[in-house]
Design a protein around this motif. Structure first.
Motif, mmCIF file in Angstrom:
data_model
loop_
_atom_site.group_PDB
_atom_site.id
_atom_site.type_symbol
_atom_site.label_atom_id
_atom_site.label_comp_id
_atom_site.label_asym_id
_atom_site.label_seq_id
_atom_site.Cartn_x
_atom_site.Cartn_y
_atom_site.Cartn_z
ATOM 1 N N ALA A 36 130.222 40.187 20.895
ATOM 2 C CA ALA A 36 128.804 39.253 21.099
ATOM 3 C C ALA A 36 127.845 40.546 21.749
ATOM 4 O O ALA A 36 126.403 40.290 21.520
ATOM 5 C CB ALA A 36 129.310 38.423 22.345
ATOM 6 N N VAL A 90 130.762 35.373 12.896
ATOM 7 C CA VAL A 90 130.359 35.180 14.260
ATOM 8 C C VAL A 90 129.013 34.843 14.504
ATOM 9 O O VAL A 90 128.001 35.568 13.959
ATOM 10 C CB VAL A 90 130.850 36.554 14.765
ATOM 11 N N ILE A 92 126.137 34.120 17.796
ATOM 12 C CA ILE A 92 125.710 34.083 19.127
ATOM 13 C C ILE A 92 124.191 33.325 19.226
ATOM 14 O O ILE A 92 123.715 33.599 18.408
ATOM 15 C CB ILE A 92 125.888 35.434 19.956
ATOM 16 N N MET A 101 128.422 33.108 22.832
ATOM 17 C CA MET A 101 129.061 32.784 21.261
ATOM 18 C C MET A 101 129.191 31.364 21.139
ATOM 19 O O MET A 101 129.708 30.496 21.948
ATOM 20 C CB MET A 101 130.263 33.707 21.261
#
Length: 117
Positions: A36, A90, A92, A101
């Motif tokens: 992150a 992923v 964020i 996140m």
């Protein structure tokens, strides 16, 4: 004449106490995982290998794009790939209090180290 200065002096003292009063410090930004943190600071297209226990150890991460979510938040999307070639998207997003996140819900995700599939 002395009475005219008393209200003005009292007003100045009050204003001074407002100006110089200590404001409570904003809460610290939550500690981000290495993945992150990389996504927060990277530029689109940048890639890096890193160790992140939340992803089971070493992963290669690529920051792919920045976008605005349906909720109007600034978000960043990347892909994390483990050495076992497991990939995970992923995301964020910047929320009140800093970057957070998004829940890891795409596919099975990368298995933590030692976890059986």
């Amino acid at each position: 004449m002395r009475l005219c200065y008393s209200p003005a002096f009292a007003c100045l003292l009050f204003l001074q106490s407002c100006v110089f009063s200590s404001q409570p410090a904003p809460p610290p930004e939550p500690q981000l995982s290495p993945v992150a943190s990389f996504l927060r600071d990277a530029v689109p297209g940048e890639a890096k290998e890193m160790d992140d226990p939340a992803f089971g150890g070493p992963v290669a991460v690529r920051f792919e794009e920045e976008f605005t979510s349906a909720a109007g938040e600034q978000c960043r999307r990347g892909t994390a790939v483990s050495r076992a070639s497991q990939a995970e998207v992923v995301v964020i997003c910047r929320k009140e209090g800093g970057w957070k996140m998004a829940p890891r819900v795409w596919g099975e995700g990368i298995a933590p180290a030692g976890a059986a599939r």
